[in-house]
Design a protein around this motif. Structure first.
Motif, PDB file in Angstrom:
ATOM      1  N   TRP A   4      -1.049  -7.380   2.553  1.00 50.94           N
ATOM      2  CA  TRP A   4      -2.106  -7.588   1.549  1.00 50.94           C
ATOM      3  C   TRP A   4      -3.109  -6.439   1.542  1.00 50.94           C
ATOM      4  O   TRP A   4      -4.298  -6.645   1.259  1.00 50.94           O
ATOM      5  CB  TRP A   4      -2.894  -8.881   1.782  1.00 50.94           C
ATOM      6  CG  TRP A   4      -2.133 -10.075   2.214  1.00 50.94           C
ATOM      7  CD1 TRP A   4      -0.833 -10.388   1.911  1.00 50.94           C
ATOM      8  CD2 TRP A   4      -2.593 -11.146   3.043  1.00 50.94           C
ATOM      9  NE1 TRP A   4      -0.478 -11.565   2.489  1.00 50.94           N
ATOM     10  CE2 TRP A   4      -1.532 -12.047   3.187  1.00 50.94           C
ATOM     11  CE3 TRP A   4      -3.805 -11.421   3.660  1.00 50.94           C
ATOM     12  CZ2 TRP A   4      -1.640 -13.215   3.941  1.00 50.94           C
ATOM     13  CZ3 TRP A   4      -3.919 -12.581   4.403  1.00 50.94           C
ATOM     14  CH2 TRP A   4      -2.852 -13.459   4.545  1.00 50.94           C
ATOM     15  N   GLY A   5      -2.721  -5.244   1.885  1.00 47.32           N
ATOM     16  CA  GLY A   5      -3.658  -4.128   1.944  1.00 47.32           C
ATOM     17  C   GLY A   5      -4.622  -4.205   3.100  1.00 47.32           C
ATOM     18  O   GLY A   5      -5.628  -3.509   3.139  1.00 47.32           O
ATOM     19  N   THR A   6      -4.330  -5.072   4.073  1.00 42.90           N
ATOM     20  CA  THR A   6      -5.198  -5.172   5.235  1.00 42.90           C
ATOM     21  C   THR A   6      -4.319  -5.498   6.446  1.00 42.90           C
ATOM     22  O   THR A   6      -3.133  -5.212   6.440  1.00 42.90           O
ATOM     23  CB  THR A   6      -6.302  -6.225   4.999  1.00 42.90           C
ATOM     24  OG1 THR A   6      -7.142  -6.269   6.151  1.00 42.90           O
ATOM     25  CG2 THR A   6      -5.724  -7.588   4.726  1.00 42.90           C
ATOM     26  N   LYS A   8      -6.709 -16.140   1.537  1.00 39.94           N
ATOM     27  CA  LYS A   8      -6.702 -15.525   2.865  1.00 39.94           C
ATOM     28  C   LYS A   8      -6.914 -16.582   3.951  1.00 39.94           C
ATOM     29  O   LYS A   8      -6.189 -16.625   4.942  1.00 39.94           O
ATOM     30  CB  LYS A   8      -7.781 -14.436   2.929  1.00 39.94           C
ATOM     31  CG  LYS A   8      -7.616 -13.483   4.079  1.00 39.94           C
ATOM     32  CD  LYS A   8      -8.546 -12.279   3.942  1.00 39.94           C
ATOM     33  CE  LYS A   8      -9.986 -12.699   3.930  1.00 39.94           C
ATOM     34  NZ  LYS A   8     -10.931 -11.582   4.143  1.00 39.94           N
ATOM     35  N   ALA A  39      -8.208 -10.515   8.568  1.00 35.94           N
ATOM     36  CA  ALA A  39      -9.224  -9.565   8.090  1.00 35.94           C
ATOM     37  C   ALA A  39     -10.631 -10.149   8.090  1.00 35.94           C
ATOM     38  O   ALA A  39     -11.354 -10.079   7.104  1.00 35.94           O
ATOM     39  CB  ALA A  39      -8.853  -9.074   6.690  1.00 35.94           C
ATOM     40  N   GLY A  40     -11.010 -10.732   9.212  1.00 38.85           N
ATOM     41  CA  GLY A  40     -12.378 -11.227   9.341  1.00 38.85           C
ATOM     42  C   GLY A  40     -12.547 -12.709   9.091  1.00 38.85           C
ATOM     43  O   GLY A  40     -13.612 -13.260   9.346  1.00 38.85           O
ATOM     44  N   THR A  89     -16.405 -15.334   6.531  1.00 33.96           N
ATOM     45  CA  THR A  89     -17.651 -14.667   6.145  1.00 33.96           C
ATOM     46  C   THR A  89     -17.445 -13.914   4.836  1.00 33.96           C
ATOM     47  O   THR A  89     -16.422 -13.252   4.652  1.00 33.96           O
ATOM     48  CB  THR A  89     -18.098 -13.685   7.249  1.00 33.96           C
ATOM     49  OG1 THR A  89     -18.357 -14.418   8.451  1.00 33.96           O
ATOM     50  CG2 THR A  89     -19.363 -12.933   6.848  1.00 33.96           C
ATOM     51  N   ARG A 109     -20.481  -3.025  -0.176  1.00 33.01           N
ATOM     52  CA  ARG A 109     -19.715  -2.107  -1.005  1.00 33.01           C
ATOM     53  C   ARG A 109     -19.901  -2.481  -2.462  1.00 33.01           C
ATOM     54  O   ARG A 109     -19.014  -2.984  -3.132  1.00 33.01           O
ATOM     55  CB  ARG A 109     -18.243  -2.185  -0.606  1.00 33.01           C
ATOM     56  CG  ARG A 109     -17.427  -1.049  -1.186  1.00 33.01           C
ATOM     57  CD  ARG A 109     -16.182  -0.888  -0.354  1.00 33.01           C
ATOM     58  NE  ARG A 109     -15.184  -0.156  -1.088  1.00 33.01           N
ATOM     59  CZ  ARG A 109     -14.099   0.327  -0.537  1.00 33.01           C
ATOM     60  NH1 ARG A 109     -13.869   0.155   0.734  1.00 33.01           N
ATOM     61  NH2 ARG A 109     -13.226   0.976  -1.261  1.00 33.01           N
ATOM     62  N   HIS A 125     -19.698  -7.425  -4.572  1.00 33.36           N
ATOM     63  CA  HIS A 125     -18.347  -7.885  -4.287  1.00 33.36           C
ATOM     64  C   HIS A 125     -18.085  -9.265  -4.875  1.00 33.36           C
ATOM     65  O   HIS A 125     -16.982  -9.588  -5.256  1.00 33.36           O
ATOM     66  CB  HIS A 125     -18.144  -7.906  -2.780  1.00 33.36           C
ATOM     67  CG  HIS A 125     -16.855  -8.479  -2.326  1.00 33.36           C
ATOM     68  ND1 HIS A 125     -15.659  -7.831  -2.530  1.00 33.36           N
ATOM     69  CD2 HIS A 125     -16.563  -9.622  -1.683  1.00 33.36           C
ATOM     70  CE1 HIS A 125     -14.692  -8.557  -2.010  1.00 33.36           C
ATOM     71  NE2 HIS A 125     -15.202  -9.649  -1.505  1.00 33.36           N
ATOM     72  N   SER A 152     -14.823  -8.766   4.568  1.00 28.90           N
ATOM     73  CA  SER A 152     -13.906  -7.638   4.662  1.00 28.90           C
ATOM     74  C   SER A 152     -13.692  -7.036   3.289  1.00 28.90           C
ATOM     75  O   SER A 152     -13.527  -7.740   2.311  1.00 28.90           O
ATOM     76  CB  SER A 152     -12.566  -8.090   5.239  1.00 28.90           C
ATOM     77  OG  SER A 152     -11.945  -8.979   4.367  1.00 28.90           O
ATOM     78  N   TYR A 153     -13.748  -5.747   3.230  1.00 29.85           N
ATOM     79  CA  TYR A 153     -13.515  -5.054   1.982  1.00 29.85           C
ATOM     80  C   TYR A 153     -12.207  -4.323   2.141  1.00 29.85           C
ATOM     81  O   TYR A 153     -12.125  -3.254   2.717  1.00 29.85           O
ATOM     82  CB  TYR A 153     -14.698  -4.162   1.658  1.00 29.85           C
ATOM     83  CG  TYR A 153     -15.877  -5.027   1.453  1.00 29.85           C
ATOM     84  CD1 TYR A 153     -16.104  -5.579   0.203  1.00 29.85           C
ATOM     85  CD2 TYR A 153     -16.675  -5.408   2.510  1.00 29.85           C
ATOM     86  CE1 TYR A 153     -17.147  -6.451   0.003  1.00 29.85           C
ATOM     87  CE2 TYR A 153     -17.722  -6.281   2.322  1.00 29.85           C
ATOM     88  CZ  TYR A 153     -17.954  -6.798   1.062  1.00 29.85           C
ATOM     89  OH  TYR A 153     -18.966  -7.670   0.881  1.00 29.85           O
ATOM     90  N   THR A 154     -11.186  -4.968   1.714  1.00 29.99           N
ATOM     91  CA  THR A 154      -9.849  -4.604   2.148  1.00 29.99           C
ATOM     92  C   THR A 154      -9.180  -3.613   1.229  1.00 29.99           C
ATOM     93  O   THR A 154      -8.045  -3.247   1.467  1.00 29.99           O
ATOM     94  CB  THR A 154      -8.986  -5.864   2.249  1.00 29.99           C
ATOM     95  OG1 THR A 154      -9.066  -6.538   0.997  1.00 29.99           O
ATOM     96  CG2 THR A 154      -9.491  -6.768   3.348  1.00 29.99           C
ATOM     97  N   SER A 155      -9.866  -3.174   0.202  1.00 28.56           N
ATOM     98  CA  SER A 155      -9.182  -2.276  -0.717  1.00 28.56           C
ATOM     99  C   SER A 155      -8.795  -0.982  -0.012  1.00 28.56           C
ATOM    100  O   SER A 155      -7.780  -0.378  -0.329  1.00 28.56           O
ATOM    101  CB  SER A 155     -10.061  -1.980  -1.925  1.00 28.56           C
ATOM    102  OG  SER A 155     -11.294  -1.440  -1.501  1.00 28.56           O
TER     103      SER A 155
END
Lengths: 263, 149
Positions: free
Chosen positions: A18-20, A112, A136-137, A178, A184, A187, B128-131
């Motif tokens: 999944w890109g992570t 997720k 991923a967190g 979380t 960024r 989001h 998480s900023y998974t891009s």
């Protein structure tokens, strides 16, 4: 002290998906690498299957086809995810609403955590009792980290300080997720207005279900502390919400640790 | 820069796992740690895994991880069983965006990793900023350091 990390037997595995990255940390005293490897192979297969079904980036995924409209026959797991989305939308008063997304229904804000629960179930089927799944967190925890622990001590990332955690919460059998806005760009979108969420900078949710934890964390970023209205009505759930420079904690998971802390 | 922080939140748990594998912990940790990345053709693993010593310090080099837009490889220096330094042997520099993330995130990830040694936590929950997948790939690299240690 690193000693806590050295207790017992620790086995970790991780997978790019999944890109992570999704990882597991197994601490069962009596298990073997062979058992963990077998369980992990099943988990990896499930992760990639979930990607193929739920990715919004793949035009041939089930979700992408659902988004194009029309009538589709869906598998039980897709129906399960849709059920959770409905439950979360109802429970949050619409602060979480995967139907109000550009491009159509998008359950990504929940999948997720849902997947972490699926992975935990697979590990349990292989006889494992003390482990975490870290998607991923977003984590699902079972059993404990080892001798001297009632559960797993999990840090909540500090939104401003990479060398600190905002709080630590002990999780035995449960999930933690979380969400945040500040890192960024914007989001999280407020589904009720279509504009960037202006509630909390970061929200962490602890509870019995990974999918709902994921969704509620996102919803609390939208709601901010006014989300107490709907959140505190949920039995068995706890939250740690950072709005401005103040952290607010609700629920039994934070009874001892975080209530008076400021971010 | 605050925005680089959360990119790295997934990393500490991986570092924690690495710590359990360091030489000082060998008496109590029976660890089997491997990166799933090594199973994938896309992830070029295995360029390393060696450890070497000089003046009391141990250097552990992680395998190279292909994150899709560049390679990540880290090298950890351990002294007295503790990580004292982490150097990047490779970071994505394919374009300005990747290079910028590398520059911002890496020092923070190093700080986080070293700080994790003094914490009692077994994992970190963070937005998480998974891009980019960047920090998570660093976690893979750090785990591979543990594999080598």
């Amino acid at each position: 002290m690193s000693a806590v990390l050295l207790e017992g037997t620790l086995r970790s595995r991780l997978e790019h998906v999944w890109g992570t990255v999704v990882s597991i940390d197994v601490r069962d005293a009596g298990t073997t690498d062979a058992i963990v490897d077998a369980a992990w192979e099943s988990v990896r297969a499930e992760l990639h299957r979930i990607d193929a079904v739920f990715s919004t980036f793949k035009s041939d995924s089930v979700i992408s086809r659902l988004r194009t409209g029309g009538t589709h026959v869906i598998a039980d797991d897709v129906a399960d995810v849709i059920d959770r989305c409905l439950e979360a939308r109802l429970a949050t008063g619409g602060s979480f609403d995967p139907w109000q997304v550009d491009g159509g229904f998008d359950p990504s804000g929940l999948v997720k955590g849902w997947a972490a629960d699926r992975c935990a179930a697979i590990l349990a089927q292989h006889g494992l009792r003390s482990f975490t799944v870290d998607a991923a967190g977003d984590l699902v925890c079972r059993g404990s980290a080892g001798a001297g622990h009632a559960g797993w001590p999990i840090g909540i990332a500090h939104p401003d300080d990479p060398q600190a955690v905002a709080a630590v919460v002990e999780i035995r059998d449960g999930a933690i997720a979380t969400s945040g806005t500040s890192q960024r760009g914007e989001h999280v979108t407020d589904p009720r207005t279509g504009t960037p969420a202006r509630g909390a900078r970061q929200a962490t949710v602890v509870g019995p279900d990974g999918a709902l934890a994921d969704a509620y964390a996102t919803a609390l970023v939208v709601s901010g502390v006014s989300g107490a209205r709907w959140f505190t009505a949920l039995p068995g759930w706890s939250a740690y919400v950072i709005e401005g420079d103040t952290a607010t904690a609700w629920g039994p998971a934070f009874d001892d640790t975080a209530r008076s802390q400021e971010s | 820069m605050k925005r680089a922080l959360i990119v790295g939140t997934g990393t500490v748990a991986g570092v924690a796992a690495v710590l359990a594998l360091n030489p000082a912990g060998a008496s109590t940790a029976s660890a089997g740690l491997r990166s799933g990345a090594t199973n994938r053709p896309a992830a070029a693993a295995g360029t390393s895994g060696s450890t070497s010593t000089s003046s009391g310090a141990t250097t552990a080099t992680g395998s190279t991880v292909d994150v899709g837009y560049g390679l990540v490889q880290v090298q950890a220096t351990l002294q007295g069983g503790r990580i004292v330094d982490i150097q990047a042997l490779a970071l994505p520099q394919n374009d300005g965006h990747s290079a910028r993330i590398s520059q911002q995130a890496f020092p923070m990830l190093v700080q986080q990793a070293i700080a994790a040694q003094s914490s009692q936590i077994a994992g970190i929950s963070g937005a998480s900023y998974t891009s980019s997948g960047f920090a998570e790939s660093l976690k893979a690299a750090l785990l591979s350091v543990g594999h080598a240690a």
